[in-house]
Write an enzyme that holds these catalytic residues in place. Sequence first.
Site, PDB file in Angstrom:
ATOM      1  N   GLU A 164       4.849 -41.453 -17.876  1.00 48.80           N
ATOM      2  CA  GLU A 164       4.793 -40.546 -19.024  1.00 48.80           C
ATOM      3  C   GLU A 164       4.485 -39.104 -18.625  1.00 48.80           C
ATOM      4  O   GLU A 164       4.824 -38.177 -19.351  1.00 48.80           O
ATOM      5  CB  GLU A 164       3.795 -41.053 -20.057  1.00 48.80           C
ATOM      6  N   GLU A 172       7.541 -49.032 -29.908  1.00 47.58           N
ATOM      7  CA  GLU A 172       8.554 -47.982 -30.124  1.00 47.58           C
ATOM      8  C   GLU A 172       9.939 -48.559 -30.385  1.00 47.58           C
ATOM      9  O   GLU A 172      10.833 -47.848 -30.844  1.00 47.58           O
ATOM     10  CB  GLU A 172       8.633 -47.046 -28.911  1.00 47.58           C
ATOM     11  N   HIS A 203       4.555 -44.516 -25.363  1.00 47.83           N
ATOM     12  CA  HIS A 203       4.054 -45.820 -25.754  1.00 47.83           C
ATOM     13  C   HIS A 203       2.550 -45.787 -26.029  1.00 47.83           C
ATOM     14  O   HIS A 203       1.732 -45.707 -25.103  1.00 47.83           O
ATOM     15  CB  HIS A 203       4.357 -46.842 -24.661  1.00 47.83           C
ATOM     16  N   GLY A 238      -1.924 -25.085 -14.044  1.00 51.90           N
ATOM     17  CA  GLY A 238      -2.250 -25.442 -12.662  1.00 51.90           C
ATOM     18  C   GLY A 238      -2.278 -26.946 -12.441  1.00 51.90           C
ATOM     19  O   GLY A 238      -2.597 -27.407 -11.357  1.00 51.90           O
ATOM     20  N   HIS A 256      -8.663 -17.450 -11.579  1.00 48.38           N
ATOM     21  CA  HIS A 256      -8.789 -18.743 -10.916  1.00 48.38           C
ATOM     22  C   HIS A 256      -9.971 -18.675  -9.942  1.00 48.38           C
ATOM     23  O   HIS A 256     -11.047 -19.167 -10.239  1.00 48.38           O
ATOM     24  CB  HIS A 256      -7.474 -19.103 -10.211  1.00 48.38           C
ATOM     25  N   GLY A 265       7.875 -48.901 -25.270  1.00 47.66           N
ATOM     26  CA  GLY A 265       7.124 -50.158 -25.269  1.00 47.66           C
ATOM     27  C   GLY A 265       7.456 -50.883 -26.552  1.00 47.66           C
ATOM     28  O   GLY A 265       8.272 -50.404 -27.358  1.00 47.66           O
ATOM     29  N   SER A 266       6.797 -52.008 -26.782  1.00 42.91           N
ATOM     30  CA  SER A 266       7.128 -52.811 -27.963  1.00 42.91           C
ATOM     31  C   SER A 266       6.947 -52.017 -29.261  1.00 42.91           C
ATOM     32  O   SER A 266       7.755 -52.123 -30.177  1.00 42.91           O
ATOM     33  CB  SER A 266       6.292 -54.086 -27.971  1.00 42.91           C
TER      34      SER A 266
HETATM   35  N1  TZD Z   1      -4.535 -32.778  -9.304  1.00 46.04           N
HETATM   36  C1  TZD Z   1      -3.800 -32.158 -10.250  1.00 46.04           C
HETATM   37  C2  TZD Z   1      -3.134 -32.962 -11.330  1.00 46.04           C
HETATM   38  N2  TZD Z   1      -3.656 -30.835 -10.279  1.00 46.04           N
HETATM   39  C3  TZD Z   1      -4.272 -30.092  -9.324  1.00 46.04           C
HETATM   40  N3  TZD Z   1      -4.126 -28.765  -9.388  1.00 46.04           N
HETATM   41  C4  TZD Z   1      -4.997 -30.711  -8.278  1.00 46.04           C
HETATM   42  C5  TZD Z   1      -5.113 -32.069  -8.328  1.00 46.04           C
HETATM   43  C6  TZD Z   1      -5.714 -29.913  -7.203  1.00 46.04           C
HETATM   44  N4  TZD Z   1      -4.806 -29.206  -6.283  1.00 46.04           N
HETATM   45  C7  TZD Z   1      -4.535 -27.869  -6.435  1.00 46.04           C
HETATM   46  O1  TZD Z   1      -4.975 -27.145  -7.334  1.00 46.04           O
HETATM   47  S1  TZD Z   1      -3.496 -27.315  -5.216  1.00 46.04           S
HETATM   48  C8  TZD Z   1      -3.422 -28.833  -4.484  1.00 46.04           C
HETATM   49  C9  TZD Z   1      -4.192 -29.764  -5.192  1.00 46.04           C
HETATM   50  C10 TZD Z   1      -4.300 -31.182  -4.810  1.00 46.04           C
HETATM   51  C11 TZD Z   1      -2.625 -29.028  -3.227  1.00 46.04           C
HETATM   52  C12 TZD Z   1      -1.171 -29.180  -3.464  1.00 46.04           C
HETATM   53  O2  TZD Z   1      -0.568 -29.383  -2.232  1.00 46.04           O
HETATM   54  P1  TZD Z   1       0.947 -29.112  -1.944  1.00 46.04           P
HETATM   55  O3  TZD Z   1       1.063 -27.557  -1.674  1.00 46.04           O
HETATM   56  O4  TZD Z   1       1.311 -29.874  -0.735  1.00 46.04           O
HETATM   57  O5  TZD Z   1       1.755 -29.364  -3.140  1.00 46.04           O
HETATM   58  P2  TZD Z   1       0.362 -26.674  -0.509  1.00 46.04           P
HETATM   59  O6  TZD Z   1       1.290 -25.524  -0.339  1.00 46.04           O
HETATM   60  O7  TZD Z   1       0.215 -27.504   0.702  1.00 46.04           O
HETATM   61  O8  TZD Z   1      -0.936 -26.199  -1.071  1.00 46.04           O
END
Ligand code: TZD
Length: 539
Positions: free
Chosen positions: A47, A28, A70, A411, A281, A25-26
């Site tokens: 980003e 940087e 930025h 995750g 988890h 951006g500006s």
């Molecule tokens: N947003 C972000 C940034 N991270 C996350 N982990 C989630 C939402 C929640 N989330 C999970 O933890 S797994 C998942 C989500 C939305 C589904 C991903 O779907 P996919 O894979 O199509 O990549 P599967 O095999 O269909 O589960």
Amino acid sequence: MTTVNDAAWDLLRRHGMTTVFGNPGSNELPFLAGMPEDFRYVLGLHEGVVLGMADGFAQATRRPAFVNLHAASGSGNAMGALTNAWYAHTPLVITAGQQVRSTVGQEVMLSNVDATTLPRPLVKHAAEPTCAQDVVRSLSQALHTATLDPAGPVYVSVPYDDWAAEIGADVAYVLERRVVVGGGVAEAEIARMAQLLDAAEAPVLVLGPDVDSARANDDAVALAERLGADVWVAPSASRCPFPTVHPAFRGVLPASVAGITDKLTGHDVVLVIGAPVFRYHQYDPGEYLPAGTRLLHVSCDPGEAARAPMGDAVVTAIGPAVAALATAVTPRPEPERWAATRSDDTRDALTAADEETTDGARLNAADVLATIDALAPEDAVYVNEATSTVGDFWATIRMDRPGSYYFPASGGLGFGMPAAVGVQLAEPERRVIAVIGDGSANYGITALWSAAQYRVPVVFVILNNGTYGALRGFATKLDALNAPGLDVPGIDFVALAEGYGVSGHRATTLADLRSALTEALAADTPTLIEVTTEALARM
Ligand code: TZD
Ligand code: CA
């Protein structure tokens, strides 16, 4: 006259940080205008993608990567990706352009108000130099902080009028600095652990991502073999620390208290190396350990060691500790149970299911993964971000060398596509295969553009099951199946790939997949293969 800008590039060069991952951006531009010719700039269009590419690059090179964002908005866009870098112990030097020093107080457009608070708590250190003459020292502090154990991201905000300022000759001291951790292994602690392991009837190893990042994989094999101990990968695995083809390999531990206790039953000593104890988890309460089982923990991260709810921990560099443990324990005969799984070359033995599905049916993810495994080069590197099929992945894909697997460490989705580009940039000699869910792909889809523009030959395989499969699994478990927002139908990934300049193919049969994959692996440019898969609701 030497400017702050000249000295900053010199500092980065001396530390081998000659790739800049950024989105400008500006604020940087004055910094970037001075970029010397021996540097390369890798532009990411969002980003989160910039940070993900840098994360993959730093993890694969095992060196700090340099990021330029930025101001506050660019930094904010990178925060989700920063959760992964933080938990992966990825050394990143993240810089953000600040408005002209004298105007920040007025909150002119693009001021990064309270810049050092913004990235916390996902950085080890955040700073804004107090004056132009402190910029280079501040960057030096940042890169040493990022690299020292436990490695992690750091953040420096630099007002853009600082770059043109003159810097004194004493900057030479900063440029020449070397900062290392001198401590070797805590010998008495290693001896104590070795004694406990030798006295154990059925010891077991649980290995985490830091074993792979420390390249302690071979020493971990030696330790397991000398102990005759089976090996689990720590739950929520983000790296592959142990060859999955080794007879000691048991798989990835489930990510719940009750699940882990179940798998560890029968072992009197559990040695966890290079992972948190534990990254749970699913909430599935129970006893933390089987009755009478003792847990020993080796970690490079004092925070990780301190917060564990059980076990004795030693904080030390992982590489030397695993090597020392492997020599300290008394060798035992190879367990008989390993003989059954030892074979000369398991690679040729496994082939993908040859049965074709009937017309119109969706493919089974396990068959897709077996097809990938059968065709992939032995030294392929995998980036996995398909969440409901992680179990199938580890059960199917053979990985037998260090640096073969990357998964978002916190995750947080949006890591996979960009990290695959970063890993491939770091490892031009190995092919990177990114296995990405149709849901996950959208958080980092613009990585396709960077792959196309810089001719980074990643093979992106999109498992399109039309849904957030893992969330369907959770919804079943949490009795929340009527929750909205679980399906993502109607996305054409082949069109998206072509739109960003990447060659796209659709596979509806395993034969389609085989031919597309063969072609993709022979190409020196990126390819996306969209595979229509069954909607799974497994955990
Ligand atoms: N947003 C972000 C940034 N991270 C996350 N982990 C989630 C939402 C929640 N989330 C999970 O933890 S797994 C998942 C989500 C939305 C589904 C991903 O779907 P996919 O894979 O199509 O990549 P599967 O095999 O269909 O589960
Ligand atoms: Ca999906």
